[in-house]
Scaffold this motif. Structure first.
Motif, short mmCIF file in Angstrom:
data_model
loop_
_atom_site.label_atom_id
_atom_site.label_comp_id
_atom_site.label_asym_id
_atom_site.label_seq_id
_atom_site.Cartn_x
_atom_site.Cartn_y
_atom_site.Cartn_z
N THR A 83 -2.66 -0.77 54.48
CA THR A 83 -1.38 -0.32 54.59
C THR A 83 -0.16 -0.81 55.37
OG1 THR A 83 -3.62 1.08 55.62
CG2 THR A 83 -3.48 1.17 53.59
N ARG A 86 4.54 3.88 57.04
CA ARG A 86 5.80 4.36 57.63
C ARG A 86 6.68 3.39 57.04
NH1 ARG A 86 7.66 9.49 61.60
NH2 ARG A 86 8.40 9.89 59.29
N ASN A 348 2.59 11.70 53.77
CA ASN A 348 2.30 10.49 52.92
C ASN A 348 3.13 9.32 53.47
OD1 ASN A 348 0.72 11.30 50.23
ND2 ASN A 348 3.55 12.88 50.11
N HIS A 351 1.02 3.03 53.50
CA HIS A 351 1.78 2.83 52.49
C HIS A 351 1.02 1.56 51.50
CE1 HIS A 351 5.17 1.02 49.67
NE2 HIS A 351 4.55 0.11 50.92
#
Length: 356
Positions: A83, A86, A348, A351
């Motif tokens: 991941t 942001r 969220n 990413h």
């Protein structure tokens, strides 16, 4: 992007040895992402290739007029995947820096595509456990000329470096030196841009901090030399005895993505937090009286680092008991958990990279 694999990549055993103690920014992966820009063709020639030295003309404008910007971000192993944290905010800040330095902006999706392609290519360099793969996107002007104007040619590049702890010894409380000789930025300057010139100007003050037994330098404002702004490479937060928090306002300081995340997490937790000026005199007085309980610095590389002591011309002042405080520990744990996928992600921010 065009993928051109390295013809002689680092052998697995050598890579494993290098990653035992990579430190920060000393060990680099096999590949890099590059994209070129010209006034005639815009962005073009995007590729992943073997990491190698650049060939630039001695008159390249970056060497003379310092048109250069960069970002800092990390890739993490999270469960069975990888991941980013942001990345769109990094892309947006990169373009804000580009505009301030009269450089071309890069489409946000192309910025993230370059990051993802490099991470997929060099996935074996992502450390296990608490380590991460530090990513350094940057852009330099490459046109050969000596006139004072924006360049007509630029090179965007991403390199990667497996990373351990930013501070030697890990997340222990650090000491900071408050500079009364130098300032980092002024209103109307480039303080809010992530450009190399800001860091070059901070190095003499950082050397002064090290000479005084400190890990980092703290800068005060240029106009009154009174208000706390930021550290040489990080934003700063103050935690008071009533549970409230404060951080210096934006304007002449870098709009840190970790800083913005902490503001959101604190407000989610119901903490009264404000972006407001805080003077160095207040800092000393509040630390001495006990009103100020914790101070911590934050940034991509260090995440959250407690400040246990300030040193300055004429004295020193301990913060609280000189150790990590509960708010600092909680925010550090929450942020690292979000980055690595062990905490819920209501905003969220994570990413996931499609590793193919």
């Amino acid at each position: 992007m065009n993928i051109l694999p390295h013809t002689d990549p680092t052998p697995a055993d050598k890579r494993a040895q290098l990653m035992l103690d990579p430190g920060f920014g000393r060990v680099f992966t096999d590949h890099m992402a590059t994209i070129r820009w010209t006034t005639a063709d815009g962005w073009h020639d995007a590729k992943i290739e073997a990491r190698k030295p650049f060939q630039i003309d001695p008159a390249a404008s970056v060497l003379h007029y310092a048109q250069e910007i960069f970002e800092g971000m990390k890739a993490y192993k999270a469960g069975n995947g990888v991941t980013l944290f942001r990345p769109l905010e990094n892309a947006r800040r990169f373009n804000e820096s580009a505009e301030r330095l009269a450089m071309p902006t890069i489409p946000e999706d192309l910025f993230i595509e370059a990051i993802e392609a490099l991470v997929r290519t060099d996935r074996d360099w992502i450390p296990e456990g608490e380590g991460s793969l530090y990513l350094r996107p940057f852009m330099i002007s490459t046109e050969a000329f000596l006139g004072v104007r924006p360049s007509n040619e630029y090179l965007f590049c991403v390199i990667a470096s497996p990373a351990g702890a930013y501070f030697k010894g890990g997340a222990k409380p650090v000491k900071v030196w408050v500079s009364d000789d130098y300032t980092r930025a002024a209103p109307g300057g480039t303080g809010a841009a992530k450009c190399g010139g800001n860091y070059a100007a901070s190095l003499v003050a950082q050397a002064q901090a090290v000479k005084n037994g400190c890990d980092q330098v703290v800068f005060l404002d240029a106009a009154e030399h009174r208000w706390v702004e930021e550290l040489g490479g990080m934003n700063v937060f103050f935690v008071f005895d009533d549970g409230s928090m404060r951080t210096p306002p934006l304007g002449t300081i870098l709009p840190g993505i970790t800083r913005a995340s902490i503001l959101t997490l604190a407000r989610d937790a119901g903490i009264a937090i404000e972006e407001a000026p805080y003077s160095f005199d207040e800092w000393k007085a509040d630390a001495a009286s006990g009103r100020l309980k914790e101070v911590f610095a934050c940034g991509t590389a260090a995440v959250v680092a407690a400040i246990g002591e300030i040193r300055f011309t004429g004295g020193t002042q301990q913060i609280g008991d000189g150790q990590d405080g509960p708010v600092t520990r909680r925010l550090r744990a929450q942020l690292t958990g979000l980055q690595r996928g062990t905490e819920a992600d209501p905003h969220n921010w994570r990413h996931a990279i499609d590793m193919g």
